[in-house]
Design a protein around this motif. Sequence first.
Motif, mmCIF file in Angstrom:
data_model
loop_
_atom_site.group_PDB
_atom_site.id
_atom_site.type_symbol
_atom_site.label_atom_id
_atom_site.label_comp_id
_atom_site.label_asym_id
_atom_site.label_seq_id
_atom_site.Cartn_x
_atom_site.Cartn_y
_atom_site.Cartn_z
ATOM 1 N N ILE A 1 -7.569 -7.351 25.922
ATOM 2 C CA ILE A 1 -8.140 -6.419 26.891
ATOM 3 C C ILE A 1 -9.584 -6.810 27.204
ATOM 4 C CG2 ILE A 1 -6.656 -4.525 26.106
ATOM 5 C CD1 ILE A 1 -9.115 -3.363 24.647
ATOM 6 N N LYS A 2 -10.179 -6.089 28.139
ATOM 7 C CA LYS A 2 -11.615 -6.204 28.408
ATOM 8 C C LYS A 2 -12.323 -5.045 27.730
ATOM 9 C CE LYS A 2 -11.914 -6.147 32.831
ATOM 10 N NZ LYS A 2 -12.567 -6.269 34.154
ATOM 11 N N ARG A 3 -13.559 -5.276 27.319
ATOM 12 C CA ARG A 3 -14.310 -4.208 26.652
ATOM 13 C C ARG A 3 -14.503 -2.997 27.578
ATOM 14 N NH1 ARG A 3 -16.002 -5.375 21.726
ATOM 15 N NH2 ARG A 3 -16.176 -7.567 21.096
ATOM 16 N N ALA A 4 -14.522 -3.233 28.879
ATOM 17 C CA ALA A 4 -14.742 -2.141 29.822
ATOM 18 C C ALA A 4 -13.616 -1.114 29.798
ATOM 19 C CB ALA A 4 -14.912 -2.691 31.235
ATOM 20 N N ILE A 5 -12.410 -1.520 29.382
ATOM 21 C CA ILE A 5 -11.294 -0.573 29.356
ATOM 22 C C ILE A 5 -10.911 -0.187 27.929
ATOM 23 C CG2 ILE A 5 -10.399 -1.553 31.503
ATOM 24 C CD1 ILE A 5 -8.058 -2.709 29.815
ATOM 25 N N GLU A 6 -11.707 -0.614 26.937
ATOM 26 C CA GLU A 6 -11.326 -0.412 25.541
ATOM 27 C C GLU A 6 -11.066 1.058 25.211
ATOM 28 O OE1 GLU A 6 -12.871 -1.320 20.983
ATOM 29 O OE2 GLU A 6 -14.158 -1.821 22.698
ATOM 30 N N ARG A 7 -11.965 1.927 25.604
ATOM 31 C CA ARG A 7 -11.810 3.343 25.236
ATOM 32 C C ARG A 7 -10.529 3.925 25.826
ATOM 33 N NH1 ARG A 7 -16.168 8.295 26.335
ATOM 34 N NH2 ARG A 7 -14.821 9.962 25.572
ATOM 35 N N ASP A 8 -10.325 3.727 27.131
ATOM 36 C CA ASP A 8 -9.129 4.260 27.779
ATOM 37 C C ASP A 8 -7.867 3.662 27.186
ATOM 38 O OD1 ASP A 8 -10.613 5.876 29.439
ATOM 39 O OD2 ASP A 8 -10.604 4.462 31.119
ATOM 40 N N PHE A 9 -7.908 2.361 26.918
ATOM 41 C CA PHE A 9 -6.720 1.689 26.409
ATOM 42 C C PHE A 9 -6.386 2.159 24.992
ATOM 43 C CE2 PHE A 9 -4.067 -1.636 24.666
ATOM 44 C CZ PHE A 9 -3.263 -1.992 25.740
ATOM 45 N N ARG A 10 -7.391 2.254 24.152
ATOM 46 C CA ARG A 10 -7.145 2.724 22.784
ATOM 47 C C ARG A 10 -6.568 4.140 22.783
ATOM 48 N NH1 ARG A 10 -9.456 0.178 18.215
ATOM 49 N NH2 ARG A 10 -10.768 -1.637 18.690
ATOM 50 N N GLU A 11 -7.109 5.008 23.646
ATOM 51 C CA GLU A 11 -6.655 6.397 23.668
ATOM 52 C C GLU A 11 -5.224 6.525 24.167
ATOM 53 O OE1 GLU A 11 -9.438 8.632 25.945
ATOM 54 O OE2 GLU A 11 -10.976 8.657 24.364
ATOM 55 N N SER A 12 -4.883 5.789 25.211
ATOM 56 C CA SER A 12 -3.581 5.982 25.843
ATOM 57 C C SER A 12 -2.483 5.085 25.289
ATOM 58 C CB SER A 12 -3.693 5.764 27.362
ATOM 59 O OG SER A 12 -4.142 4.456 27.633
ATOM 60 N N VAL A 13 -2.862 3.927 24.725
ATOM 61 C CA VAL A 13 -1.864 2.974 24.232
ATOM 62 C C VAL A 13 -2.075 2.624 22.762
ATOM 63 C CG1 VAL A 13 -0.876 0.662 24.503
ATOM 64 C CG2 VAL A 13 -1.540 1.972 26.524
ATOM 65 N N GLY A 14 -3.265 2.143 22.437
ATOM 66 C CA GLY A 14 -3.518 1.631 21.094
ATOM 67 C C GLY A 14 -3.268 2.632 19.988
ATOM 68 N N SER A 15 -3.742 3.850 20.154
ATOM 69 C CA SER A 15 -3.582 4.857 19.110
ATOM 70 C C SER A 15 -2.116 5.183 18.866
ATOM 71 C CB SER A 15 -4.354 6.125 19.475
ATOM 72 O OG SER A 15 -3.862 6.690 20.683
ATOM 73 N N LYS A 16 -1.301 5.114 19.920
ATOM 74 C CA LYS A 16 0.137 5.351 19.774
ATOM 75 C C LYS A 16 0.805 4.170 19.087
ATOM 76 C CE LYS A 16 -0.326 8.938 22.679
ATOM 77 N NZ LYS A 16 -1.603 8.636 23.351
ATOM 78 N N ALA A 17 0.438 2.960 19.510
ATOM 79 C CA ALA A 17 1.056 1.760 18.949
ATOM 80 C C ALA A 17 0.761 1.602 17.463
ATOM 81 C CB ALA A 17 0.574 0.528 19.714
#
Length: 293
Positions: free
Chosen positions: A45-61
């Motif tokens: 990923i890019k650091r610019a989307i890290e927060r959104d990505f972690r919240e919506s995908v990463g935390s679930k995965a």
Amino acid sequence: MAAGMGSRFGGLKQVTPVDAEGHPIIAFSLYDARRAGFRRVVFIIKRAIERDFRESVGSKAEQYFDVQYVFQETDCLPAGFNVPPERVKPWGTGHAVACCRGAVDAPFAVINADDFYGADAFRQIYGFLSAERRAGEWAMVGYALRNTLTENGTVARGICETENGFLKSVTERTKIAKRGGDAEAALPDGSVLALDGGSTVSMNFWGFTPEVPNLLWEGLPAFLRQALESAPLTSEYFLPSFVSSAIDGGEATVRVLTSADSWFGVTYREDMDSVSSSVRALKDAGAYPQRLW
């Protein structure tokens, strides 16, 4: 690979829901990967989307996988190279996997975050990677070109030439438009190349042995020297080009696995309706539960 900018989509399609339950497309890939046997995932990923990505995908995965993040930034380059000041576009899929050097130590699959590949594709690639493989013994999942196009604009695809179940070459074509059951690609010189709709294409679903990220990194200087001179703001280091060069040099073989499932993906925001309809149909048929996680 989830670091793309989504410029044609107009937003972060990596995390945009495609169903009423709020799942992005990558949730279906993760679900299929898990039931095929995969247990580790590296999100690029890019650091610019890290927060959104972690919240919506990463935390679930993280409930189902050993999760690691790799950041594909434009300044992640070999020593001696600098990013052109106006460069915004990522350096491409080859650069994305090159950024994984040090994070991958076993045979691995590569996918796009915004493509739906189907459960059969994951079963096939996992079966291939689970067998003992020597360095340079790779695979890809192929799809018919006509099944990977959109009614809403042009796309880029790796057009494949195959022989006896193995890939002979793959040529990255951009600006491919649907023409009935076939397609055509606009070439840099302004001409148009007709393409058979039944042609096998790569949708960046690869099966690689562990040395590949290092090989891609080692190939970056040659790419950059040419790119920074010819098209410093737009040139991309494509995985298909790397694979084709490895085949030509006798350094790799690539078995072509053909999936029985349909591919679909999001290139433009207008694609969302058809993707959502496809997801609903799969759920109604019992291929997926209403909630994946």
